[in-house]
Write a protein that holds these residues in place. Structure first.
Motif, PDB file in Angstrom:
ATOM      1  N   ARG A 204       0.840  -1.191   0.000  1.00 25.59           N
ATOM      2  CA  ARG A 204       0.000   0.000   0.000  1.00 25.59           C
ATOM      3  C   ARG A 204       0.874   1.240   0.000  1.00 25.59           C
ATOM      4  NH1 ARG A 204      -4.472   1.664   4.698  1.00 25.59           N
ATOM      5  NH2 ARG A 204      -4.446   3.915   4.292  1.00 25.59           N
ATOM      6  N   VAL A 205       0.527   2.186  -0.872  1.00 25.13           N
ATOM      7  CA  VAL A 205       1.247   3.454  -0.949  1.00 25.13           C
ATOM      8  C   VAL A 205       0.224   4.569  -0.759  1.00 25.13           C
ATOM      9  CG1 VAL A 205       2.596   4.993  -2.409  1.00 25.13           C
ATOM     10  CG2 VAL A 205       2.994   2.518  -2.505  1.00 25.13           C
ATOM     11  N   ASP A 206       0.478   5.485   0.180  1.00 29.63           N
ATOM     12  CA  ASP A 206      -0.442   6.577   0.471  1.00 29.63           C
ATOM     13  C   ASP A 206       0.063   7.891  -0.103  1.00 29.63           C
ATOM     14  OD1 ASP A 206      -2.420   5.947   3.352  1.00 29.63           O
ATOM     15  OD2 ASP A 206      -1.443   4.455   2.118  1.00 29.63           O
ATOM     16  N   ALA A 207      -0.893   8.744  -0.466  1.00 32.92           N
ATOM     17  CA  ALA A 207      -0.559  10.053  -1.011  1.00 32.92           C
ATOM     18  C   ALA A 207      -1.780  10.953  -0.857  1.00 32.92           C
ATOM     19  CB  ALA A 207      -0.153   9.928  -2.485  1.00 32.92           C
ATOM     20  N   THR A 208      -1.791  12.076  -1.554  1.00 33.93           N
ATOM     21  CA  THR A 208      -2.958  12.944  -1.665  1.00 33.93           C
ATOM     22  C   THR A 208      -3.169  13.221  -3.145  1.00 33.93           C
ATOM     23  OG1 THR A 208      -1.689  14.999  -1.566  1.00 33.93           O
ATOM     24  CG2 THR A 208      -2.424  14.039   0.550  1.00 33.93           C
ATOM     25  N   LEU A 209      -4.290  13.861  -3.466  1.00 37.50           N
ATOM     26  CA  LEU A 209      -4.500  14.209  -4.875  1.00 37.50           C
ATOM     27  C   LEU A 209      -3.401  15.114  -5.398  1.00 37.50           C
ATOM     28  CD1 LEU A 209      -8.374  14.789  -5.125  1.00 37.50           C
ATOM     29  CD2 LEU A 209      -7.031  12.902  -6.079  1.00 37.50           C
ATOM     30  N   ALA A 210      -2.847  15.932  -4.517  1.00 40.69           N
ATOM     31  CA  ALA A 210      -1.784  16.848  -4.945  1.00 40.69           C
ATOM     32  C   ALA A 210      -0.471  16.136  -5.205  1.00 40.69           C
ATOM     33  CB  ALA A 210      -1.589  17.947  -3.896  1.00 40.69           C
ATOM     34  N   THR A 211      -0.236  15.013  -4.518  1.00 34.35           N
ATOM     35  CA  THR A 211       1.077  14.357  -4.603  1.00 34.35           C
ATOM     36  C   THR A 211       1.047  12.995  -5.292  1.00 34.35           C
ATOM     37  OG1 THR A 211       0.802  13.257  -2.442  1.00 34.35           O
ATOM     38  CG2 THR A 211       1.757  15.484  -2.455  1.00 34.35           C
ATOM     39  N   VAL A 212      -0.137  12.502  -5.661  1.00 30.62           N
ATOM     40  CA  VAL A 212      -0.221  11.116  -6.108  1.00 30.62           C
ATOM     41  C   VAL A 212       0.557  10.857  -7.396  1.00 30.62           C
ATOM     42  CG1 VAL A 212      -2.402  11.460  -7.380  1.00 30.62           C
ATOM     43  CG2 VAL A 212      -1.798   9.199  -6.484  1.00 30.62           C
ATOM     44  N   ALA A 213       0.587  11.821  -8.320  1.00 33.24           N
ATOM     45  CA  ALA A 213       1.289  11.599  -9.588  1.00 33.24           C
ATOM     46  C   ALA A 213       2.775  11.356  -9.357  1.00 33.24           C
ATOM     47  CB  ALA A 213       1.078  12.790 -10.525  1.00 33.24           C
ATOM     48  N   GLU A 214       3.391  12.220  -8.550  1.00 33.45           N
ATOM     49  CA  GLU A 214       4.826  12.052  -8.288  1.00 33.45           C
ATOM     50  C   GLU A 214       5.092  10.846  -7.404  1.00 33.45           C
ATOM     51  OE1 GLU A 214       5.746  15.091  -4.652  1.00 33.45           O
ATOM     52  OE2 GLU A 214       5.042  16.034  -6.518  1.00 33.45           O
ATOM     53  N   THR A 215       4.143  10.524  -6.520  1.00 35.77           N
ATOM     54  CA  THR A 215       4.316   9.358  -5.639  1.00 35.77           C
ATOM     55  C   THR A 215       4.323   8.059  -6.433  1.00 35.77           C
ATOM     56  OG1 THR A 215       3.243  10.502  -3.796  1.00 35.77           O
ATOM     57  CG2 THR A 215       3.349   8.101  -3.682  1.00 35.77           C
ATOM     58  N   VAL A 216       3.446   7.961  -7.419  1.00 34.88           N
ATOM     59  CA  VAL A 216       3.402   6.756  -8.252  1.00 34.88           C
ATOM     60  C   VAL A 216       4.737   6.528  -8.943  1.00 34.88           C
ATOM     61  CG1 VAL A 216       2.412   5.819 -10.381  1.00 34.88           C
ATOM     62  CG2 VAL A 216       0.917   6.706  -8.602  1.00 34.88           C
ATOM     63  N   VAL A 217       5.335   7.603  -9.430  1.00 35.79           N
ATOM     64  CA  VAL A 217       6.628   7.499 -10.110  1.00 35.79           C
ATOM     65  C   VAL A 217       7.736   7.161  -9.116  1.00 35.79           C
ATOM     66  CG1 VAL A 217       8.358   8.735 -11.465  1.00 35.79           C
ATOM     67  CG2 VAL A 217       5.911   9.058 -11.951  1.00 35.79           C
ATOM     68  N   ALA A 218       7.750   7.898  -7.990  1.00 34.08           N
ATOM     69  CA  ALA A 218       8.822   7.699  -7.006  1.00 34.08           C
ATOM     70  C   ALA A 218       8.773   6.314  -6.378  1.00 34.08           C
ATOM     71  CB  ALA A 218       8.734   8.778  -5.931  1.00 34.08           C
ATOM     72  N   GLN A 219       7.560   5.809  -6.117  1.00 38.57           N
ATOM     73  CA  GLN A 219       7.402   4.508  -5.464  1.00 38.57           C
ATOM     74  C   GLN A 219       7.288   3.353  -6.464  1.00 38.57           C
ATOM     75  OE1 GLN A 219       7.554   3.947  -2.183  1.00 38.57           O
ATOM     76  NE2 GLN A 219       7.940   6.125  -1.835  1.00 38.57           N
ATOM     77  N   GLU A 220       7.347   3.698  -7.755  1.00 43.11           N
ATOM     78  CA  GLU A 220       7.286   2.693  -8.816  1.00 43.11           C
ATOM     79  C   GLU A 220       6.061   1.780  -8.677  1.00 43.11           C
ATOM     80  OE1 GLU A 220      11.042   0.684  -8.763  1.00 43.11           O
ATOM     81  OE2 GLU A 220      12.051   2.295  -9.846  1.00 43.11           O
ATOM     82  N   VAL A 221       4.914   2.414  -8.504  1.00 41.55           N
ATOM     83  CA  VAL A 221       3.666   1.661  -8.411  1.00 41.55           C
ATOM     84  C   VAL A 221       3.295   1.159  -9.804  1.00 41.55           C
ATOM     85  CG1 VAL A 221       1.226   1.754  -7.795  1.00 41.55           C
ATOM     86  CG2 VAL A 221       2.911   3.049  -6.458  1.00 41.55           C
ATOM     87  N   LYS A 222       3.029  -0.138  -9.888  1.00 43.39           N
ATOM     88  CA  LYS A 222       2.709  -0.759 -11.164  1.00 43.39           C
ATOM     89  C   LYS A 222       1.334  -1.424 -11.108  1.00 43.39           C
ATOM     90  CE  LYS A 222       6.898   0.132 -12.674  1.00 43.39           C
ATOM     91  NZ  LYS A 222       7.118   1.193 -13.693  1.00 43.39           N
ATOM     92  N   PRO A 223       0.703  -1.574 -12.269  1.00 42.05           N
ATOM     93  CA  PRO A 223      -0.553  -2.332 -12.308  1.00 42.05           C
ATOM     94  C   PRO A 223      -0.283  -3.811 -12.016  1.00 42.05           C
ATOM     95  CG  PRO A 223      -0.259  -0.975 -14.281  1.00 42.05           C
ATOM     96  CD  PRO A 223       1.056  -1.012 -13.573  1.00 42.05           C
ATOM     97  N   PRO A 224      -1.262  -4.532 -11.495  1.00 45.99           N
ATOM     98  CA  PRO A 224      -2.600  -4.054 -11.149  1.00 45.99           C
ATOM     99  C   PRO A 224      -2.603  -3.385  -9.779  1.00 45.99           C
ATOM    100  CG  PRO A 224      -2.450  -6.389 -10.678  1.00 45.99           C
ATOM    101  CD  PRO A 224      -1.142  -6.000 -11.290  1.00 45.99           C
ATOM    102  N   ALA A 225      -3.304  -2.285  -9.682  1.00 47.02           N
ATOM    103  CA  ALA A 225      -3.428  -1.577  -8.409  1.00 47.02           C
ATOM    104  C   ALA A 225      -4.808  -0.936  -8.344  1.00 47.02           C
ATOM    105  CB  ALA A 225      -2.343  -0.511  -8.269  1.00 47.02           C
ATOM    106  N   VAL A 226      -5.385  -0.974  -7.160  1.00 49.58           N
ATOM    107  CA  VAL A 226      -6.668  -0.329  -6.908  1.00 49.58           C
ATOM    108  C   VAL A 226      -6.385   0.994  -6.211  1.00 49.58           C
ATOM    109  CG1 VAL A 226      -8.861  -0.467  -5.664  1.00 49.58           C
ATOM    110  CG2 VAL A 226      -7.921  -2.500  -6.784  1.00 49.58           C
TER     111      VAL A 226
END
Length: 410
Positions: free
Chosen positions: A373-395
Motif C-alpha cells: 500500500r502506498v499513500d498520497a494525496t491528490l496533490a502528490t499522487v502523480a509524483e508518488t506513483v513514479v517515485a514509489q514505482e507503483v505498477k498495475p494491477p493496483a486499486v
C-alpha cells in the motif's frame, strides 16, 4: 443385531406419512430435511420450540398439541421419536415394531430400527455417513467425515469424474482479486470439472497449478489474434472448444461483469447457441481496499462509494465517466485500471472542486503475497506513483476513508 452394520438406504418420502413425536430441539433439527423430502408430516407434542411452531403455522407440518397415544404410528412409513418421556418413547418404539414402521429414537439408538446419518449436500449429491453399529457411535466423528467429504466436493479438492455425458458449455467464473482462497466455492468446483480453462492474466494464477494434468490451460493473453480483435479472438476460442463438446471455464479476475467484458462473452456465446453459466466473483473494488485496511464506507465518513474505470484519461473522447460530477461527491471513489492515468485524473478532480489534500491510497497486487500500500494525496499522487514505482494491477482509493484506522478514528 447391533453386531451387524446398518444397511444404508435412501427413503423416498414424498407424500408419505411421517410421524414426529416431540417438538424440541431434535425435531427442530430433523424437520427441515423431512419437509424438503416432501413428507406428509404429523407432529405430536404438547409443546414445541418457536421454530417448530413456525413450521406448523406456515402449513409445512401438521401439529396435534397432545402427548403420544397408542395408534399414532399406524399409518406411518417412518417415525422420529424424540419426546422427553422415556416411557412414551418405549411405548411408541414398540408400536413402530408392531406396525413395521422404521423408527429413529433420539434417546436410545440400540432400541431403534433406523439411525439418522450425518448428511450434507453438494450440487445434487447427498453425502450420508453412518457408524457401523450403535455401540461405536461417535456423532462428532461421523459429522467430521461428512464435513470433509462435502467440503472436498465443493472446493474441488475431492474430484469425482463424471461418467455420464455432460452438457458442453462455458462457465464465466469470477476468480476474485488474486488470493486463490477468495474464489467462490462454486467457481473452484467448476474449475476442477473443466476440460479447458481460458484464463486472464489477472486471474488467480495459483489455482491453475491445482488442475488435473488432462485439463488444457490457455492464456487468454497469448491467443493468436490474427485478423481478429483480442476480445473477438477470445470469444471464438470459447465457442470453438465448447462446440467440441468440452466443458470450458473462462477464468477472469474479480467479477466477470465488473470491467471484465463478461457480458460481451455471454452475448457471443448466446448468439452461437452455447449454454453459459455466470459465476460471480469477489470484486477487487471492495476486497482489495478491505485487505489493505480501508473500508469503502464508514459511519460518519462516507455513505456511498463509486467505482470507475481509469483506463482512459478524463480528457480522452472515449471516456464515459463524468469526472466533474465525481469531484463533487463526498463519498469514496475507487478507481480501477488507472495507475498510468492517475496524474490527469487527480488534476481533473481538483480542477472541479476536490481538495488537493484529499487522501489517496494505491494498493498494488491486493490480497496476494506481493501486496503493498502506498499513500498520497491528490496533490502528490502523480509524483508518488513514479517515485514509489507503483505498477498495475493496483486499486486506487480516493477519500477520507483512507485515513480511517482500526480504532475507528479518522
Amino acid at each position: 443385531m447391533a453386531e451387524h452394520p446398518a444397511y444404508p438406504v435412501g427413503l423416498r418420502l414424498t407424500g408419505r406419512r411421517v410421524v414426529v413425536l416431540g417438538g424440541g430441539q431434535v425435531a427442530q433439527r430433523r424437520l427441515p430435511a423431512l419437509i424438503a423430502a416432501g413428507a406428509d408430516i404429523l407432529l405430536v407434542s404438547p409443546e414445541a420450540t418457536p421454530s417448530v411452531e413456525a413450521m406448523a403455522d406456515t402449513g409445512e407440518i401438521t401439529w396435534e398439541r397432545r402427548a403420544y397415544a397408542d395408534g399414532d404410528l399406524a399409518d406411518a412409513w417412518y417415525a422420529l421419536i424424540a419426546t422427553s418421556d422415556p416411557e412414551a418413547n418405549t411405548a411408541a418404539s414398540a408400536e413402530a415394531e408392531r406396525h413395521r414402521v422404521w423408527c429413529v429414537r433420539s434417546d436410545d439408538a440400540d432400541a431403534a430400527t433406523a439411525w439418522t446419518p450425518a448428511t450434507g449436500h453438494s450440487e445434487g449429491v447427498t453425502v450420508a455417513v453412518l457408524t457401523t453399529n450403535a455401540r461405536g457411535r461417535d456423532p462428532r466423528h461421523t459429522a467430521a467425515i461428512r464435513d470433509a467429504v462435502v467440503e472436498g466436493l465443493r472446493d474441488g479438492t475431492l474430484v469425482a469424474p463424471h461418467h455420464r455425458t455432460r452438457t458442453p458449455g462455458v462457465a464465466l467464473v469470477g476468480g476474485g482479486p488474486g488470493d486463490p482462497d477468495l474464489i467462490t466455492v462454486r467457481g473452484r468446483r467448476l474449475l476442477a470439472e473443466a476440460d479447458v480453462v481460458i484464463a486472464d492474466r489477472l486471474g488467480p494464477r495459483d489455482l491453475l497449478a491445482e488442475l488435473p494434468p488432462h485439463v488444457e490451460v490457455i492464456d487468454a493473453a497469448k491467443i493468436p489474434y490474427g485478423r481478429f480483435m483480442a476480445q473477438e479472438a477470445i470469444n471464438n476460442a470459447l465457442i470453438e472448444h465448447a462446440k467440441q463438446g468440452k466443458s470450458v471455464v473462462r477464468l477472469k479476475g474479480g467479477d466477470p461483469f465488473v470491467f471484465g467484458r463478461g457480458m460481451e462473452e455471454a452475448q457471443a456465446l448466446a448468439e452461437a447457441g452455447i449454454p453459459c453459466t455466470v459465476v460471480p466473483g469477489i470484486s477487487s473494488s471492495i476486497s482489495v481496499p478491505g485487505a489493505a485496511g480501508i473500508p469503502v464506507t464508514h459511519r460518519g465518513v462516507a455513505h456511498e462509494f463509486t467505482v470507475v474505470s481509469g483506463h482512459v484519461a478524463p480528457d480522452d473522447e472515449r471516456s464515459l465517466v463524468d469526472w466533474p460530477s465525481l469531484a463533487k461527491l463526498t463519498g469514496t471513489l475507487v478507481i480501477l485500471m488507472g495507475v498510468d492515468k492517475i496524474g490527469r485524473i487527480a488534476e481533473t478532480l481538483v480542477a472541479h472542486g476536490k481538495s488537493p489534500d484529499t487522501p489517496v491510497a494505491l494498493v498494488q497486487e491486493g490480497t496476494t503475497a506481493a501486496q503493498r500500500r502506498v499513500d498520497a494525496t491528490l496533490a502528490t499522487v502523480a509524483e508518488t506513483v513514479v517515485a514509489q514505482e507503483v505498477k498495475p494491477p493496483a486499486v486506487i482509493v480516493v477519500g477520507e476513508v483512507v485515513t480511517v484506522g482500526p480504532d475507528g478514528a479518522v
